[in-house]
Design an enzyme around this catalytic site. Structure first.
Site, PDB file in Angstrom:
ATOM      1  N   SER A 258       0.855 -25.791  -4.916  1.00 38.30           N
ATOM      2  CA  SER A 258       0.042 -25.831  -6.136  1.00 38.30           C
ATOM      3  C   SER A 258      -0.680 -27.164  -6.365  1.00 38.30           C
ATOM      4  O   SER A 258      -1.850 -27.153  -6.756  1.00 38.30           O
ATOM      5  CB  SER A 258       0.887 -25.454  -7.348  1.00 38.30           C
ATOM      6  OG  SER A 258       1.326 -24.128  -7.201  1.00 38.30           O
ATOM      7  N   LYS A 312      11.530 -20.642 -15.075  1.00 38.25           N
ATOM      8  CA  LYS A 312      10.645 -19.683 -15.744  1.00 38.25           C
ATOM      9  C   LYS A 312      11.259 -19.132 -17.035  1.00 38.25           C
ATOM     10  O   LYS A 312      10.554 -18.911 -18.017  1.00 38.25           O
ATOM     11  CB  LYS A 312      10.291 -18.537 -14.801  1.00 38.25           C
ATOM     12  CG  LYS A 312       9.373 -18.970 -13.665  1.00 38.25           C
ATOM     13  CD  LYS A 312       8.982 -17.771 -12.815  1.00 38.25           C
ATOM     14  CE  LYS A 312       8.364 -18.231 -11.517  1.00 38.25           C
ATOM     15  NZ  LYS A 312       8.024 -17.129 -10.633  1.00 38.25           N
ATOM     16  N   ALA A 381      15.615  -7.388  -6.071  1.00 36.93           N
ATOM     17  CA  ALA A 381      15.838  -7.265  -7.522  1.00 36.93           C
ATOM     18  C   ALA A 381      15.949  -8.647  -8.174  1.00 36.93           C
ATOM     19  O   ALA A 381      16.639  -8.825  -9.166  1.00 36.93           O
ATOM     20  CB  ALA A 381      17.095  -6.442  -7.784  1.00 36.93           C
ATOM     21  N   GLY A 382      15.261  -9.643  -7.594  1.00 36.96           N
ATOM     22  CA  GLY A 382      15.270 -10.994  -8.158  1.00 36.96           C
ATOM     23  C   GLY A 382      14.098 -11.210  -9.101  1.00 36.96           C
ATOM     24  O   GLY A 382      13.539 -10.254  -9.651  1.00 36.96           O
ATOM     25  N   THR A 405      22.127  -5.782  -3.022  1.00 37.00           N
ATOM     26  CA  THR A 405      23.198  -5.665  -4.013  1.00 37.00           C
ATOM     27  C   THR A 405      22.777  -4.596  -5.023  1.00 37.00           C
ATOM     28  O   THR A 405      21.913  -4.839  -5.873  1.00 37.00           O
ATOM     29  CB  THR A 405      23.418  -7.017  -4.724  1.00 37.00           C
ATOM     30  OG1 THR A 405      23.488  -8.034  -3.726  1.00 37.00           O
ATOM     31  CG2 THR A 405      24.667  -7.025  -5.571  1.00 37.00           C
ATOM     32  N   GLY A 488       0.887 -12.133   1.113  1.00 35.27           N
ATOM     33  CA  GLY A 488       1.365 -12.902  -0.041  1.00 35.27           C
ATOM     34  C   GLY A 488       0.373 -13.947  -0.514  1.00 35.27           C
ATOM     35  O   GLY A 488       0.388 -14.351  -1.681  1.00 35.27           O
TER      36      GLY A 488
HETATM   37  P1  ATR Z   1      13.208 -14.596  -6.382  1.00 35.33           P
HETATM   38  O1  ATR Z   1      13.181 -15.186  -7.748  1.00 35.33           O
HETATM   39  O2  ATR Z   1      12.326 -15.326  -5.408  1.00 35.33           O
HETATM   40  O3  ATR Z   1      12.956 -13.151  -6.388  1.00 35.33           O
HETATM   41  P2  ATR Z   1      16.059 -14.260  -6.183  1.00 35.33           P
HETATM   42  O4  ATR Z   1      16.138 -14.018  -7.638  1.00 35.33           O
HETATM   43  O5  ATR Z   1      17.076 -15.153  -5.567  1.00 35.33           O
HETATM   44  O6  ATR Z   1      14.665 -14.887  -5.778  1.00 35.33           O
HETATM   45  O7  ATR Z   1      16.034 -12.869  -5.429  1.00 35.33           O
HETATM   46  C1  ATR Z   1      16.067 -12.774  -4.064  1.00 35.33           C
HETATM   47  C2  ATR Z   1      16.036 -11.302  -3.665  1.00 35.33           C
HETATM   48  O8  ATR Z   1      15.985 -11.259  -2.255  1.00 35.33           O
HETATM   49  C3  ATR Z   1      17.263 -10.541  -4.105  1.00 35.33           C
HETATM   50  O9  ATR Z   1      16.893  -9.220  -4.379  1.00 35.33           O
HETATM   51  C4  ATR Z   1      18.135 -10.622  -2.866  1.00 35.33           C
HETATM   52  O10 ATR Z   1      19.066  -9.582  -2.739  1.00 35.33           O
HETATM   53  P3  ATR Z   1      20.505  -9.693  -3.454  1.00 35.33           P
HETATM   54  O11 ATR Z   1      20.296  -9.335  -4.878  1.00 35.33           O
HETATM   55  O12 ATR Z   1      21.337  -8.708  -2.722  1.00 35.33           O
HETATM   56  O13 ATR Z   1      20.973 -11.107  -3.254  1.00 35.33           O
HETATM   57  C5  ATR Z   1      17.095 -10.481  -1.788  1.00 35.33           C
HETATM   58  N1  ATR Z   1      17.561 -11.003  -0.512  1.00 35.33           N
HETATM   59  C6  ATR Z   1      17.721 -12.295  -0.172  1.00 35.33           C
HETATM   60  N2  ATR Z   1      18.157 -12.377   1.104  1.00 35.33           N
HETATM   61  C7  ATR Z   1      18.272 -11.113   1.584  1.00 35.33           C
HETATM   62  C8  ATR Z   1      18.662 -10.549   2.829  1.00 35.33           C
HETATM   63  N3  ATR Z   1      19.000 -11.314   3.845  1.00 35.33           N
HETATM   64  N4  ATR Z   1      18.633  -9.207   2.954  1.00 35.33           N
HETATM   65  C9  ATR Z   1      18.264  -8.438   1.923  1.00 35.33           C
HETATM   66  N5  ATR Z   1      17.896  -8.901   0.703  1.00 35.33           N
HETATM   67  C10 ATR Z   1      17.891 -10.228   0.539  1.00 35.33           C
END
Ligand code: ATR
Length: 523
Positions: A258, A312, A381-382, A405, A488
């Site tokens: 940024s 955020k 789901a993050g 998850t 992206g």
């Molecule tokens: P962000 O704010 O960038 O979305 P986050 O809140 O940490 O980051 O979310 C990361 C997402 O990537 C989550 O959905 C995570 O899955 P989990 O909820 O099971 O942790 C997913 N993620 C990260 N590493 C992963 C992996 N190796 N395989 C599948 N999902 C992954």
């Protein structure tokens, strides 16, 4: 604030005169407007060597190009342990040779004999001025303003140089306050990564000099940024006391694109605005302290912020606590990634992440109406998923969330009224739109994809929110199966364009944004 010429200086820390000459030419080519000769790095140091260097610089770059000569005491960070008598001789010789400034340690200057000898040298010089410096390489000073006064009371013609170490971005405000309140010329900033903004803002607040390194490997002090970055990213030549400030609040912040993107566009639009990386560590309390520090100092001129991980949610909470206004969907998402500071410090919060993503999809599918009832599968789901799910649901899409998850997918799905499943069930899906909102596939683990190749088909739009690398394995697989793709970078540029417009009420230069990110990715 003492408004005077403020120079971008590079410290030259060479072991030989020849090496110094090479470093100086690189420094000047990269934009240095002043050099500091750290003669304590020169082996077998003599006044003659220093005199020749000064003559070379003046001959090569002209008389107005200012030179500071320092022969630092090891107790204040010096390199070679030269005795104080010799160090003073070096400074005296430098003054005779035409150095504009000599820098001596305040503590050593309080010793009567040292003081006498330096005063004699100064009285023989036509224009040379004395910088009296004091460093703390571990902490900040108890009372920096009283230290400044003490130095000036001790020797009023001196330029006090007060440098300390910041542990946290909030430690920078002592330096900024002193620069703002100073009645005389001075040099003040904080070292360390956390001190970065005090170095960049030294120019806005009239510090006689701010110090840049020649290259990342040649930094003479912690937290220095290169002269090239000062010039090209932080537009050092254009900063003045009127410059309005913006920045990205994040932790970590070092790899954020940024600053490069927004500064390039501010420059392109001819705006006197500067965008800073703002490393705010900690939780809501730390975010609040930083924002209060900034907003209480209207003279700093902060007008807007980008906000990212992990702040955020904190940004949303802070704006509400201050009686500000948060855009409805940002409130629903529970995250603000853009703050605009209006008149009277009224705060406005937006979320351009979701808007940037939805715009990228709308452009690909040929209109927002096409999103109504579209089958969309969101992976993850993050925080990123949350913003995109909110945007899709708002546009009428039928969303199913797949996550490693399942519990987290369920929680998010419940909140936005959509379906969910475990990521292991993603095979055989029939979605028209498939979006990766996880970090899987991001460099350096670019050989990963969150889904197997057989989920892609034709017709389908596959969108990866990861932009480093630009073509992820997810997108390579999608293309190979005939799906249409969105990278992206598209989303990043969209959200940055929207932020730019919120910050400036002007359209940004989309191509320049894209090119700037690509140039940074290529580094
Ligand atoms: P962000 O704010 O960038 O979305 P986050 O809140 O940490 O980051 O979310 C990361 C997402 O990537 C989550 O959905 C995570 O899955 P989990 O909820 O099971 O942790 C997913 N993620 C990260 N590493 C992963 C992996 N190796 N395989 C599948 N999902 C992954």
């Amino acid at each position: 604030m003492f408004v005077a010429m403020s120079y971008l200086a590079v410290s030259i820390s060479a072991r030989t005169a020849e090496e110094a000459i090479d470093q100086i030419s690189v420094a000047v080519a990269n934009g240095a407007k002043m050099v500091e000769l750290r003669t304590d790095f020169i082996e077998d140091l003599t006044s003659e060597k220093v005199g020749k260097l000064i003559a070379h610089i003046k001959g090569q770059y002209g008389k107005p190009f200012p030179i500071i000569v320092t022969c630092r005491d090891v107790s204040q960070g010096g390199a070679i342990n030269y005795p104080v008598k010799m160090r003073i001789d070096i400074l005296a010789g430098a003054l005779r040779a035409g150095a504009d400034f000599v820098d001596f340690e305040y503590n050593n200057f309080t010793v009567a004999d040292n003081q006498e000898r330096i005063k004699v040298a100064l009285s023989d010089s036509v224009r040379g001025r004395l910088i009296l410096s004091h460093h703390d390489f571990k902490n900040k000073f108890e009372n920096i303003a009283s230290l400044y006064r003490k130095i000036l009371m001790f020797y009023p013609p001196a330029i006090p140089k007060i440098i300390y170490t910041a542990d946290d971005i909030n430690d920078c405000f002592d330096a900024l306050d002193l620069l703002y309140n100073a009645s005389e010329q001075c040099i003040v900033f904080a070292m360390g990564q956390a001190g970065l903004i005090s170095r960049i803002l030294a120019k806005k607040l009239g510090s006689v000099a701010t110090f840049a390194s020649l290259s990342d490997s040649q930094a003479t002090a912690q937290g220095q940024i290169t002269v090239e970055e000062f010039q090209n990213i932080y537009r050092s030549d254009t900063i003045d006391d009127k410059t309005q400030l913006y920045g990205i609040i994040a932790d970590p912040v070092g790899h954020s694109m940024s600053p490069a993107v927004h500064n390039a566009c501010f420059g392109d639009a001819g705006l006197n605005k500067l965008y800073l990386p703002l490393l705010v560590e900690g939780d809501y309390d730390d975010f609040e302290i930083f924002m209060n520090n900034v907003l209480r100092r209207s003279w700093l001129g902060f007008k807007g912020f980008s906000v990212t991980v992990p702040h955020k949610e904190n940004a949303l909470k802070y704006i509400k606590a201050k009686g500000g206004v948060v855009e409805a969907l940002a409130e629903k998402i529970g995250a603000v990634n853009t703050i605009v500071v209006g008149p009277g410090n009224k705060l406005f919060g937006y979320n351009t992440d979701y808007a940037g993503a939805i715009e990228a999809i709308v452009n690909k599918v040929g209109g927002r109406d096409k999103l109504m009832n579209i089958d969309a599968a969101v992976i993850g789901a993050g925080g990123v998923s949350r913003a995109i799910v909110a945007g899709l649901v708002d546009a009428g899409a039928k969303v199913k969330i797949y996550n490693r998850t399942t519990r987290k997918a369920k929680k998010l799905a419940k909140q936005f009224g959509c379906e969910y499943a475990s990521l292991s069930k993603v095979g055989g899906i029939k979605a028209e739109l498939l979006i990766n909102c996880t970090s899987v596939g991001m460099s350096p683990k670019a050989d990963h994809s969150p889904v197997p190749i057989d989920v892609f088909r034709q017709p389908m739009v596959a969108f990866d929110t990861v932009y480093n690398p630009l073509e992820t394995l997810f997108l390579t697989h999608a293309k190979a199966c005939g799906a249409e793709t969105i990278d992206g970078l598209e989303m990043f540029v969209n959200q940055a364009m929207m932020q730019f417009e919120l910050f400036t009420s002007k359209k940004g230069n989309r191509q320049l944004m894209r090119d700037t990110v690509l140039a940074q990715l290529g580094k």
